[in-house]
Design a protein around this motif. Structure first.
Motif, short mmCIF file in Angstrom:
data_model
loop_
_atom_site.label_atom_id
_atom_site.label_comp_id
_atom_site.label_asym_id
_atom_site.label_seq_id
_atom_site.Cartn_x
_atom_site.Cartn_y
_atom_site.Cartn_z
N PRO A 139 31.78 -5.43 -36.06
CA PRO A 139 30.35 -5.69 -35.88
C PRO A 139 29.60 -4.47 -35.37
CG PRO A 139 31.68 -7.47 -34.96
CD PRO A 139 32.63 -6.37 -35.31
N ALA A 140 28.31 -4.42 -35.69
CA ALA A 140 27.48 -3.29 -35.27
C ALA A 140 27.41 -3.19 -33.75
CB ALA A 140 26.08 -3.43 -35.86
N ASN A 141 27.51 -4.33 -33.05
CA ASN A 141 27.41 -4.32 -31.58
C ASN A 141 28.78 -4.24 -30.91
OD1 ASN A 141 28.21 -6.92 -32.30
ND2 ASN A 141 27.20 -7.84 -30.54
N PHE A 142 29.80 -3.78 -31.64
CA PHE A 142 31.12 -3.55 -31.05
C PHE A 142 31.36 -2.05 -30.96
CE2 PHE A 142 35.55 -2.41 -31.48
CZ PHE A 142 36.15 -3.17 -30.51
N PRO A 143 31.78 -1.57 -29.79
CA PRO A 143 31.89 -2.25 -28.50
C PRO A 143 30.52 -2.60 -27.92
CG PRO A 143 33.27 -0.28 -28.55
CD PRO A 143 32.35 -0.21 -29.74
N LEU A 172 21.41 -0.26 -20.09
CA LEU A 172 20.10 0.21 -20.53
C LEU A 172 19.10 -0.94 -20.52
CD1 LEU A 172 21.10 2.38 -23.63
CD2 LEU A 172 20.67 3.18 -21.30
N PHE A 173 17.81 -0.60 -20.64
CA PHE A 173 16.81 -1.65 -20.82
C PHE A 173 17.02 -2.36 -22.15
CE2 PHE A 173 14.07 1.12 -17.96
CZ PHE A 173 14.21 0.29 -16.87
N HIS A 174 17.42 -1.59 -23.17
CA HIS A 174 17.66 -2.14 -24.50
C HIS A 174 19.08 -1.72 -24.91
CE1 HIS A 174 13.37 -3.00 -24.73
NE2 HIS A 174 13.15 -1.76 -24.33
N ASN A 175 20.03 -2.64 -24.76
CA ASN A 175 21.43 -2.32 -25.01
C ASN A 175 21.81 -2.39 -26.49
OD1 ASN A 175 22.43 -1.93 -22.25
ND2 ASN A 175 21.97 -4.11 -21.99
N GLU A 176 21.01 -3.08 -27.28
CA GLU A 176 21.41 -3.32 -28.66
C GLU A 176 20.86 -2.28 -29.63
OE1 GLU A 176 19.87 -5.72 -26.85
OE2 GLU A 176 21.60 -6.94 -26.31
N GLU A 177 19.57 -1.93 -29.51
CA GLU A 177 18.93 -1.14 -30.55
C GLU A 177 17.99 -0.11 -29.93
OE1 GLU A 177 16.93 -4.29 -32.58
OE2 GLU A 177 18.55 -4.59 -34.02
N PRO A 236 20.83 -0.28 -34.54
CA PRO A 236 21.89 -0.45 -33.53
C PRO A 236 22.26 0.90 -32.94
CG PRO A 236 22.39 -1.71 -35.51
CD PRO A 236 21.20 -0.85 -35.85
N ILE A 237 22.44 0.94 -31.63
CA ILE A 237 22.63 2.22 -30.95
C ILE A 237 23.83 2.99 -31.49
CG2 ILE A 237 23.29 3.24 -28.73
CD1 ILE A 237 21.42 1.24 -27.39
N LEU A 238 24.96 2.32 -31.66
CA LEU A 238 26.15 3.03 -32.13
C LEU A 238 25.98 3.54 -33.55
CD1 LEU A 238 28.95 0.79 -30.59
CD2 LEU A 238 28.08 2.97 -29.73
N GLY A 260 29.20 4.45 -36.38
CA GLY A 260 29.53 3.27 -37.17
C GLY A 260 30.73 3.46 -38.08
N SER A 261 30.98 4.69 -38.51
CA SER A 261 32.09 4.96 -39.42
C SER A 261 33.27 5.63 -38.72
CB SER A 261 31.61 5.85 -40.57
OG SER A 261 31.11 7.09 -40.08
N HIS A 262 33.24 5.66 -37.40
CA HIS A 262 34.36 6.28 -36.67
C HIS A 262 35.65 5.50 -36.94
CE1 HIS A 262 36.87 7.61 -33.31
NE2 HIS A 262 36.06 8.66 -33.22
N PRO A 263 36.81 6.18 -37.07
CA PRO A 263 38.07 5.47 -37.36
C PRO A 263 38.37 4.33 -36.41
CG PRO A 263 38.39 7.83 -37.60
CD PRO A 263 36.99 7.65 -37.06
#
Length: 354
Positions: free
Chosen positions: A109-113, A118-123, A138-140, A146-149
């Motif tokens: 998932p986009a929110n993993f981990p 932060l004030f806005h942890n998701e985006e 999404p922050i990550l 997002g494509s990290h192994p």
């Protein structure tokens, strides 16, 4: 059984229970595993065993086996966002195998981990110079992770259970592994996110990379179901994906129409060290590097990326920068230009109609 020199004579085992009975009970519990994993983490992490959290459903205090924290930065007074790795771990021991029904494709998932602090942890909200739109990324994903192994390579499953004895045969159990392993971890993670929320006037932030991990001293079996066969494989690491349910509806990620996917990693005890140092550590160190690089964007929750209208989905991180006043003025000029073009087109159409 040995005793300390100051042990009083009355502190002894009663009749009907032997030293062997006590030792067997200890070995069958998860406590030795919890201690082993805690000791493995202690050289590099601050470890709190039996960490207490509030159950979001009942409001009652509960405990998770381990909370382990590691700073991912060198202290500097100029650092506005300080990256930290936090592991929320539940340990289970069993002679009976856990069975994971593997997804046909790997899912992360986009929110993993999970992120906290932060004030806005998701985006983050991103604007551009060539399009009036605002993109909520999404922050990550925005950081290029997002494509990290670590996010991409783990086998994933949406459903798992545990084998049970039924006479001379084994059968699959029900939802007990979810309620005893996954659900406590998820509730502890969201409690952690809640207590780490920054003060409304905060200017400096601790950004926590939060992973929920189930460590099993038990056989782990993956089953891949296809139209023609059921392939069964022993494997040491599975990412368990769950759709958001009412059981944790207080979580901030809830969307009333679609819900959200949540994930924890389940790892065999003898693979945990490899998981930690060969897979998670490279991801955490890259996360730290990018958080420090983009700390102004993360602190404000707002960013700017050039040419999003022309090329919106390429190399987010390399193009990401803080949203400056000059950029905002340029964007407003771009919007005004589009508006004037619209008016000109409307005027031309009126002329043509006459």
């Amino acid at each position: 059984m040995s005793a300390t020199p100051n042990n009083p004579p009355t502190n002894k085992l009663g009749s009907g229970i032997s030293e062997r009975d006590v030792l067997d009970a200890v070995l069958e519990s998860g406590y030795p595993l919890q201690t082993t994993i805690g000791n493995l983490l202690r050289p590099q992490f601050h470890v709190q065993e039996e960490w207490s959290y509030i159950d979001g459903d009942s409001g009652e205090p509960r405990t998770i086996d381990i909370l382990a924290e590691k700073w991912l930065y060198d202290f500097s007074p100029e650092l506005r966002v300080r990256p930290t790795l936090d592991l929320i771990i539940e340990c289970k021991k069993s002679v009976l195998p856990y069975v994971f029904f593997l997804s046909l494709s790997k899912v992360s998932p986009a929110n993993f981990p999970l992120l906290a602090g932060l004030f806005h942890n998701e985006e983050i909200a991103v604007t551009s110079d060539d399009d009036p739109s605002t993109w909520n990324l999404p922050i990550l994903e925005a950081l290029g992770l997002g494509s990290h192994p670590f996010k991409r390579d783990a086998e994933s499953c949406m459903s798992f259970t545990q084998c049970m004895h039924e006479g001379a045969k084994a059968k699959l159990g029900g939802s007990e592994p979810f309620h005893k392993l996954v659900l406590p971890i998820l509730k502890a993670m969201y409690h952690f996110q809640e207590v780490e929320a920054p003060h409304k006037a905060a200017m400096y932030f601790d950004l926590h990379l939060v992973l929920g991990i189930g460590v099993l001293d038990a056989p782990m079996v993956g089953v891949r179901v296809s139209a023609n066969s059921h392939d069964v494989t022993l494997l040491p690491w599975v990412r368990v994906i769950r759709h958001k349910t009412e059981e944790i509806e207080g979580a901030s990620h809830w969307h009333p129409r679609t819900g959200v996917l949540l994930a924890i990693d389940v790892v065999h005890r003898d693979f945990f060290e490899d998981y930690l140092y060969k897979h998670l550590k490279p991801f955490a160190m890259k996360f730290s590097e990018l958080v420090i690089k983009h700390q102004e964007v993360l602190a404000s929750g707002k960013g700017f990326i050039t040419d999003m209208g022309k090329d919106p989905w390429k190399d987010f991180e390399k193009r990401l920068e803080p949203r400056r006043v000059s950029k905002t003025v340029g964007r407003h000029a771009s919007l005004m230009k589009l508006f004037l073009q619209f008016l000109a087109g409307k005027t031309d159409r009126k002329k043509d109609s006459t």
